[in-house]
Scaffold this active site. Sequence first.
Site, PDB file in Angstrom:
ATOM      1  N   ALA A  63      13.316 -91.524-134.249  1.00  0.00           N
ATOM      2  CA  ALA A  63      14.235 -92.631-134.446  1.00  0.00           C
ATOM      3  C   ALA A  63      15.645 -92.074-134.301  1.00  0.00           C
ATOM      4  O   ALA A  63      15.845 -90.864-134.351  1.00  0.00           O
ATOM      5  CB  ALA A  63      14.046 -93.207-135.837  1.00  0.00           C
ATOM      6  N   GLY A 102       9.408 -90.614-134.957  1.00  0.00           N
ATOM      7  CA  GLY A 102       9.124 -91.916-134.333  1.00  0.00           C
ATOM      8  C   GLY A 102       8.629 -91.788-132.909  1.00  0.00           C
ATOM      9  O   GLY A 102       7.931 -92.670-132.410  1.00  0.00           O
ATOM     10  N   GLU A 125       9.720 -85.862-140.178  1.00  0.00           N
ATOM     11  CA  GLU A 125      10.592 -86.662-141.058  1.00  0.00           C
ATOM     12  C   GLU A 125      10.872 -85.982-142.396  1.00  0.00           C
ATOM     13  O   GLU A 125      11.954 -86.143-142.965  1.00  0.00           O
ATOM     14  CB  GLU A 125       9.939 -88.036-141.317  1.00  0.00           C
ATOM     15  CG  GLU A 125       9.967 -88.980-140.125  1.00  0.00           C
ATOM     16  CD  GLU A 125       8.803 -88.800-139.175  1.00  0.00           C
ATOM     17  OE1 GLU A 125       8.602 -89.665-138.313  1.00  0.00           O
ATOM     18  OE2 GLU A 125       8.108 -87.767-139.251  1.00  0.00           O
TER      19      GLU A 125
HETATM   20  N1  T1G Z   1      18.731 -89.043-133.640  1.00  0.00           N
HETATM   21  C1  T1G Z   1      20.038 -88.945-133.276  1.00  0.00           C
HETATM   22  N2  T1G Z   1      20.599 -87.843-132.682  1.00  0.00           N
HETATM   23  C2  T1G Z   1      19.775 -86.818-132.443  1.00  0.00           C
HETATM   24  C3  T1G Z   1      18.397 -86.835-132.802  1.00  0.00           C
HETATM   25  C4  T1G Z   1      17.878 -88.015-133.416  1.00  0.00           C
HETATM   26  N3  T1G Z   1      16.595 -88.136-133.764  1.00  0.00           N
HETATM   27  N4  T1G Z   1      17.861 -85.645-132.453  1.00  0.00           N
HETATM   28  C5  T1G Z   1      18.850 -84.927-131.889  1.00  0.00           C
HETATM   29  N5  T1G Z   1      19.997 -85.611-131.889  1.00  0.00           N
HETATM   30  C6  T1G Z   1      21.286 -85.172-131.339  1.00  0.00           C
HETATM   31  C7  T1G Z   1      21.864 -83.934-132.050  1.00  0.00           C
HETATM   32  O1  T1G Z   1      22.624 -84.302-133.162  1.00  0.00           O
HETATM   33  C8  T1G Z   1      22.705 -83.302-130.958  1.00  0.00           C
HETATM   34  O2  T1G Z   1      23.915 -84.018-130.908  1.00  0.00           O
HETATM   35  C9  T1G Z   1      21.912 -83.610-129.694  1.00  0.00           C
HETATM   36  O3  T1G Z   1      21.055 -84.726-130.022  1.00  0.00           O
HETATM   37  C10 T1G Z   1      21.055 -82.472-129.255  1.00  0.00           C
HETATM   38  O4  T1G Z   1      20.254 -82.061-130.344  1.00  0.00           O
HETATM   39  C11 T1G Z   1      10.740 -93.928-138.050  1.00  0.00           C
HETATM   40  C12 T1G Z   1      12.045 -91.964-139.681  1.00  0.00           C
HETATM   41  C13 T1G Z   1      14.744 -82.714-130.543  1.00  0.00           C
HETATM   42  C14 T1G Z   1      14.130 -80.441-131.234  1.00  0.00           C
HETATM   43  O5  T1G Z   1      13.549 -85.024-136.877  1.00  0.00           O
HETATM   44  O6  T1G Z   1      14.734 -81.603-134.075  1.00  0.00           O
HETATM   45  O7  T1G Z   1      11.788 -90.641-136.420  1.00  0.00           O
HETATM   46  O8  T1G Z   1      25.491 -82.222-131.552  1.00  0.00           O
HETATM   47  O9  T1G Z   1      21.331 -79.817-130.582  1.00  0.00           O
HETATM   48  O10 T1G Z   1      18.280 -77.778-130.024  1.00  0.00           O
HETATM   49  O11 T1G Z   1       9.259 -92.266-138.647  1.00  0.00           O
HETATM   50  O12 T1G Z   1      17.310 -82.197-131.896  1.00  0.00           O
HETATM   51  O13 T1G Z   1      25.071 -82.726-129.147  1.00  0.00           O
HETATM   52  O14 T1G Z   1      26.310 -84.357-130.619  1.00  0.00           O
HETATM   53  O15 T1G Z   1      19.263 -80.386-131.891  1.00  0.00           O
HETATM   54  O16 T1G Z   1      17.498 -78.951-127.962  1.00  0.00           O
HETATM   55  C15 T1G Z   1      12.621 -87.562-136.570  1.00  0.00           C
HETATM   56  C16 T1G Z   1      15.346 -84.268-134.682  1.00  0.00           C
HETATM   57  C17 T1G Z   1      13.697 -88.562-136.808  1.00  0.00           C
HETATM   58  C18 T1G Z   1      13.911 -84.592-134.579  1.00  0.00           C
HETATM   59  C19 T1G Z   1      16.134 -80.844-129.788  1.00  0.00           C
HETATM   60  N6  T1G Z   1      13.038 -86.668-135.514  1.00  0.00           N
HETATM   61  N7  T1G Z   1      15.840 -83.515-133.551  1.00  0.00           N
HETATM   62  O17 T1G Z   1      16.729 -79.675-130.236  1.00  0.00           O
HETATM   63  O18 T1G Z   1      19.125 -80.072-129.392  1.00  0.00           O
HETATM   64  S1  T1G Z   1      13.278 -89.607-138.165  1.00  0.00           S
HETATM   65  C20 T1G Z   1      13.485 -85.447-135.759  1.00  0.00           C
HETATM   66  C21 T1G Z   1      15.504 -82.214-133.361  1.00  0.00           C
HETATM   67  C22 T1G Z   1      12.092 -90.659-137.545  1.00  0.00           C
HETATM   68  C23 T1G Z   1      10.416 -92.474-137.936  1.00  0.00           C
HETATM   69  C24 T1G Z   1      11.428 -91.555-138.512  1.00  0.00           C
HETATM   70  C25 T1G Z   1      16.151 -81.521-132.209  1.00  0.00           C
HETATM   71  C26 T1G Z   1      15.259 -81.422-130.949  1.00  0.00           C
HETATM   72  P1  T1G Z   1      25.246 -83.293-130.549  1.00  0.00           P
HETATM   73  P2  T1G Z   1      20.015 -80.507-130.647  1.00  0.00           P
HETATM   74  P3  T1G Z   1      17.922 -79.023-129.343  1.00  0.00           P
END
Ligand code: T1G
Length: 691
Positions: A63, A102, A125
């Site tokens: 998400a 998500g 999450e």
């Molecule tokens: N939402 C918004 N921005 C995000 C994002 C996300 N989910 N994931 C990454 N970004 C932004 C980050 O801030 C950065 O921004 C850029 O993307 C690159 O990220 C309903 C409740 C995917 C492994 O926990 O673990 O789904 O600094 O530098 O090293 O059940 O990002 O460039 O401005 O980290 O290549 C669950 C979170 C959400 C995964 C990539 N998802 N992301 O790593 O790049 S909750 C997560 C990561 C959810 C549902 C629920 C990593 C990555 P900026 P990065 P990276």
Amino acid sequence: MSSSVSVAIENGVAVVTIDNPPVNALSVYVRKPLYEALATLRDDPAARAIVIACAGRTFVAGADITEFGKPVEQPELRAIVALLETIAKPTVAAIHGTALGGGLELALGCHFRVADQGARLGLTEVKLGLLPGGGGTVRLPRLVGAEKALGMIVSGAPILAGEAKAAGLADAVVDGDLLAEAIRFASETADRGGAFIAVRDRNDRLAETDLAAFDAQATDLARKSRGLDAPLACAEAVHNAITLPFDEALAAERALFVKLVSGDQSRAQRHLFFAEREAAKVPGKDLQRRTIERVGIIGAGTMGGGIAMAFANGGFPVTLLETSAEALQRGMAMIEKNYAVSVSRGSLTGEAREQRLGLFKGSTDYADLADCDLIIEAVFEDMAVKKEVFGKLDAVARPGAILATNTSYLDVNEIATSTARPRDVLGMHFFSPANAMKLLEIVRAEKTAPDALATVADLARRIGKVAVVVGVCHGFVGNRMLSARGAENEFLLLEGATPGQVDKAFTDFGWPMGPCQMGDLAGLDIGWRNRKARGLTAVIADTLCEEGRFGQKTGRGWYRYESGSREPATDPEVEKLIRTKAGELGIAQREIGADEIIERTLYPLINEGAKILQEGIAARASDIDVVWVNGYGFPIGKGGPMFWAGLEGAVRIVERLEYWRQRTGRGIFEPAPVLRRFAETGSWEAVGGAL
Ligand code: T1G
């Protein structure tokens, strides 16, 4: 369709492509057109099957975290997944890069998942203080079984495609053209026909669950949650998936999600998610990165050896330099022993150990550092010794090589003066054990070139470190604030708190261990030597060291340790020593509660953080949070000291600091102007401090 979702039908297979850089987060701008596309394709006879794929470097990484805490816009992910499960034709998720949170829940709404062999799949999450809110806690157990699902959801650790296939999560793993394979898979499945069962209707794996074993696993995981709500909620939700009908379990998941997403812990952990990404950013447009292929480490002691391992673990060839063959041998023996322990624990294969050891080249000749792109000095913490080393380095290092010092306290500007290339000099302050601790303070000296900083900040990620760029002052951000927190420790003990009470206040707050036990683990002699070098004293801690009580390494410190045990035991001799010192100083002892302990240690810590912000040593308050969470064990559920100051209430913190200033007369309680402004404005950003 919209710019973020497109549809193309080829040989009866509809390919729905999500394109929302950088990580295809499921923002409302994706959800809306995705829902519409799927609703249309469901009834479109031209589409015999549907493939959901993503453009860019990854499948949906969850998400959009930036949307949390704001009014929810429809359609939600749950509605898209529910729609997917009404589609009678085969639906296939084509997964590359990562399918997280998500993103995996969207894929669980499909009948089938085809993954690239390098893909990672997980419900992450819990790392944001949440639980899967799009049905993941109810659908994942139906594919991989309850125990596996519980492990994945409570840890938040993604699994690779191969393991996902073996577990029943992925239906095929592709080594080649993923999209073509996914389209072929969908087409052949449609040709085979038959009923395509939605994940929600697959109950076989759940029926196999051994509930007693599951509950034991859940209890064990709960014990490790250290005051965090999300791991417990995750376990409860998976338990519901086993014991309740699908829709009831789904509703229960929702209720748990709504509770967590509006809670302080998740807000704190989401703060840290973005803070870690901001902290490593070096201001400056189009900064070139220098090439780093070979790394040199000077000093094979505890720190040098750990740093060398961190780079070898990151795949870098390492030249390890020592003053003598014996010292080099000792250093390499320690490194080999550490790898042997990892292999014996199963966290490293024998093959990987050999591969990493193969990256080491030992030397006693500075000339062997001439081909290194980055050279890190990790010698004795003494200015004269370090300047001598940098002088020698200046003579042998190639032009453009980055010269780094691992000093924990000393003036990097001063060290840089012993070279003719201060633009290439910076600090890389690792934390012990350097091969394991995540934090790296990158110290920007006055003349350090921005491209050198940016190069090292990027490099930190490649060796699994969380980097924070800080300025030069004694102890930089972490150790400087630690001194402020520690200073009051002595007074608390002299006034009547016991080491056990101080440590319990910290562990109840959420810390892995308190300052006394931490001191014993790290070695009390380190702080003692530092105080002596600076002409500072700590009545009790100095006396402990004069008596040879250095902590675990001597079996006695603040606590006693039975031979070989790390378990602290209260030592009446220490409590007697403290009373004696209090008596000598005429300090009356009294009962001191946990609140007072936290107030008199953490409020000065925050105050020192405010001064650091004021001086521009840290660019953002959130950088200080990243330092404390990744380097000093500050509880992640509280977001770091500066974030916690907002939860605790800055007005109260200023009031209590003034109270203790009055009562004790000690300067560390004098509220910093930036802290007062934070109390007035409620935001650290508003008080500036930008570099
Ligand atoms: N939402 C918004 N921005 C995000 C994002 C996300 N989910 N994931 C990454 N970004 C932004 C980050 O801030 C950065 O921004 C850029 O993307 C690159 O990220 C309903 C409740 C995917 C492994 O926990 O673990 O789904 O600094 O530098 O090293 O059940 O990002 O460039 O401005 O980290 O290549 C669950 C979170 C959400 C995964 C990539 N998802 N992301 O790593 O790049 S909750 C997560 C990561 C959810 C549902 C629920 C990593 C990555 P900026 P990065 P990276």
